[in-house]
Design a protein around this motif. Structure first.
Motif, short mmCIF file in Angstrom:
data_model
loop_
_atom_site.label_atom_id
_atom_site.label_comp_id
_atom_site.label_asym_id
_atom_site.label_seq_id
_atom_site.Cartn_x
_atom_site.Cartn_y
_atom_site.Cartn_z
N UNK A 164 -45.93 28.87 21.47
CA UNK A 164 -45.42 30.37 22.06
C UNK A 164 -43.85 30.27 21.82
N UNK A 165 -43.16 29.28 20.85
CA UNK A 165 -41.81 28.74 20.72
C UNK A 165 -40.93 30.26 20.19
N UNK A 166 -41.75 30.76 19.05
CA UNK A 166 -40.59 32.20 18.37
C UNK A 166 -40.97 33.17 19.16
N UNK A 167 -41.61 33.38 20.64
CA UNK A 167 -41.14 34.60 21.06
C UNK A 167 -40.60 34.09 22.70
N UNK A 168 -40.08 32.67 23.06
CA UNK A 168 -39.61 31.85 23.66
C UNK A 168 -37.84 31.92 23.58
N UNK A 169 -37.39 32.90 24.66
CA UNK A 169 -35.90 33.63 23.98
C UNK A 169 -34.40 32.81 25.72
N UNK A 170 -35.17 32.02 25.98
CA UNK A 170 -35.23 31.63 27.64
C UNK A 170 -34.09 30.12 27.15
N UNK A 171 -33.01 30.09 27.42
CA UNK A 171 -32.48 28.04 27.20
C UNK A 171 -33.59 27.01 27.49
N UNK A 172 -34.01 26.18 27.23
CA UNK A 172 -35.16 25.27 26.94
C UNK A 172 -34.39 24.12 28.26
N UNK A 173 -34.87 24.42 29.24
CA UNK A 173 -34.16 23.79 29.97
C UNK A 173 -34.90 22.06 30.15
N UNK A 174 -36.21 22.09 29.99
CA UNK A 174 -36.60 20.60 30.08
C UNK A 174 -36.79 21.27 31.70
N UNK A 175 -37.17 21.65 32.83
CA UNK A 175 -37.62 21.95 34.66
C UNK A 175 -38.37 23.37 33.81
N UNK A 176 -39.58 22.24 34.47
CA UNK A 176 -41.20 23.60 34.59
C UNK A 176 -40.82 24.10 36.05
N UNK A 177 -40.10 23.63 36.74
CA UNK A 177 -39.70 24.35 37.54
C UNK A 177 -41.24 24.31 38.52
N UNK A 178 -41.64 23.18 38.93
CA UNK A 178 -42.29 22.85 39.95
C UNK A 178 -41.60 22.51 41.02
N UNK A 179 -40.60 22.03 41.42
CA UNK A 179 -39.73 22.85 42.64
C UNK A 179 -40.50 21.27 43.41
N UNK A 180 -40.77 19.94 43.22
CA UNK A 180 -41.53 19.07 42.82
C UNK A 180 -40.14 18.26 44.28
N UNK A 181 -38.96 18.27 42.85
CA UNK A 181 -37.38 17.73 43.79
C UNK A 181 -36.96 18.27 45.03
#
Ligand code: SF4
Ligand code: FES
Ligand code: FES
Lengths: 164, 211
Positions: free
Chosen positions: B122-139
């Motif tokens: 899905x790399x080529x269709x990914x338009x957002x910034x790679x934030x390293x966050x997967x939004x799991x919300x654990x933190x």
């Protein structure tokens, strides 16, 4: 600019007419924004302590919705229509031209406080597409070329030259 | 006496207590289900769906998130199947681009290998910034539910959604806590705060468009 005292006073008045209930968060944010034009940091903190919810939660809700702003609008708030008709007639090009001319991105306010830029959906005059609105004035049938010309009077106004 | 419930997980007869989740019951029975947003000290969140399993009841199967699904008498669970493996593979593939700047490592890497996920699909269709966050919300949830510091939270929406620190709270609690470094499955927090005492990405960075 709105001072911290003015913020506190306005927020205190608004808070006094609401119950300490979490469900009042969004109405409170809305009222503060109507009153002050944006949501100052201080207001956010005061709302959080009033409702006894963590500050991060208030920020989470406020930044979730497009309607809330965290910097004051510019003196000449400029709205670019991105409704269907305007979009098809090249609204995106107009927006890009404005971003270039004003040197700000959509959603931002220029540092001198004169201009801010926002994209909106149809403003109801599609016959005139593409349109922009500067303060309350509608500019029809825009082209990227006309953007520069349109802005001239506003850019000169700080020097007292805008006649209307 | 707590009521005991019997169910079947991967063909194995399992006893669980009422109110347990399918994930907890499986764990007790020694059956492992992968998770990304689950943390034993936190309320179930159901964000990542990597813990999806198949539940069979009355001849119908349904896919549910096991970390939040309560056990029921007589339910039949499959923790691996073609359908489940495909779901997990796709989830990993969708998560991967946001980790692309530092490479897909750690837990997500392990899962990618296990389920044969192509982390670049899905790399080529990914338009957002790679934030390293997967939004799991654990933190965020750990900071609120366990530490009760509320120094970290989510802001924004959709591809703009970010984890930020609130400086006024962070300066008070973070220097002596930093427990979120451990819970983050991607290592984002430890990496971005770079060992410094004070977190680098604050609400102010978000508001000024710096992140
Ligand atoms: S920073 Fe880490 S722990 Fe926090 S939401 Fe993102 S991936 Fe999860
Ligand atoms: S689409 Fe722009 S005014 Fe209707
Ligand atoms: S672990 Fe169950 S949804 Fe994330």
């Amino acid at each position: 600019m709105i001072t911290e005292e003015q913020t506190s006073q306005a927020v205190a008045e608004i808070l006094s007419s609401h119950k300490k209930e979490k469900k009042n968060l969004i109405p409170l944010l809305q009222e503060v924004q109507i009153r002050l034009g944006y949501l100052p940091r201080k207001a956010m903190q005061e709302i959080a302590s009033f409702l006894e919810v963590p500050g991060v939660e208030v920020w989470g809700v406020a930044t979730f919705y497009d309607q809330f702003r965290f910097v004051p609008l510019g003196k000449y708030h400029t709205r670019v229509c991105m409704g269907t008709a305007c979009h098809l007639a090249g609204g995106k090009l107009i927006l890009e031209a404005l971003e270039r001319e004003l040197d700000i991105k959509v959603g931002e306010t220029a540092e001198d406080g004169n201009f801010s830029l926002e994209r909106v959906a149809c403003i109801g005059c599609c016959m005139l597409a593409p349109v922009i609105v500067i303060k309350d004035k509608i500019y029809p049938k825009m082209t990227p070329f006309k953007v520069e010309e349109t802005l001239i009077p506003y850019k000169q106004e700080p020097q007292g030259k805008l006649k209307e | 006496m707590e009521k005991l419930i019997s169910l079947e997980i991967d063909g194995k007869e399992v006893k669980a207590r009422e109110g347990m989740t399918v994930l907890e019951a499986a764990k007790e029975a020694g059956i492992e289900i992968p998770t990304l947003c689950y943390h034993e000290k936190l309320e179930p969140y159901g964000a990542c769906r990597i813990c999806s399993v198949e539940v069979e009841r009355g001849g119908r199967t349904q896919v549910v998130a096991s970390c939040g699904y309560p056990v029921e008498e007589g339910m039949k669970i499959k923790t691996r199947s073609e359908r489940i493996d495909q779901i997990r593979k796709t989830i990993i593939e969708l998560i991967a681009p946001s980790l692309s700047d530092g490479g897909v490592v750690g837990k997500v890497r392990e899962l990618a290998d296990e389920y044969g996920a192509d982390t670049s699909v899905f790399m080529s269709t990914f338009k957002a910034t790679p934030t390293r966050c997967i939004l799991c919300g654990q933190c965020v949830r750990y900071c609120s539910e366990v530490v009760a510091a509320n120094a970290i939270g989510f802001v924004g929406r959709g591809v703009e959604r970010r984890v930020v620190f609130l400086p006024e709270r962070a300066s008070r609690f973070c220097p002596t806590c930093r427990e979120c470094y451990e819970v983050c499955p991607t290592g984002k927090i430890a990496a971005e705060t770079d060992g410094s005492i004070f977190p680098e990405f604050s609400i102010d960075d978000f508001l000024s468009g710096k992140m």
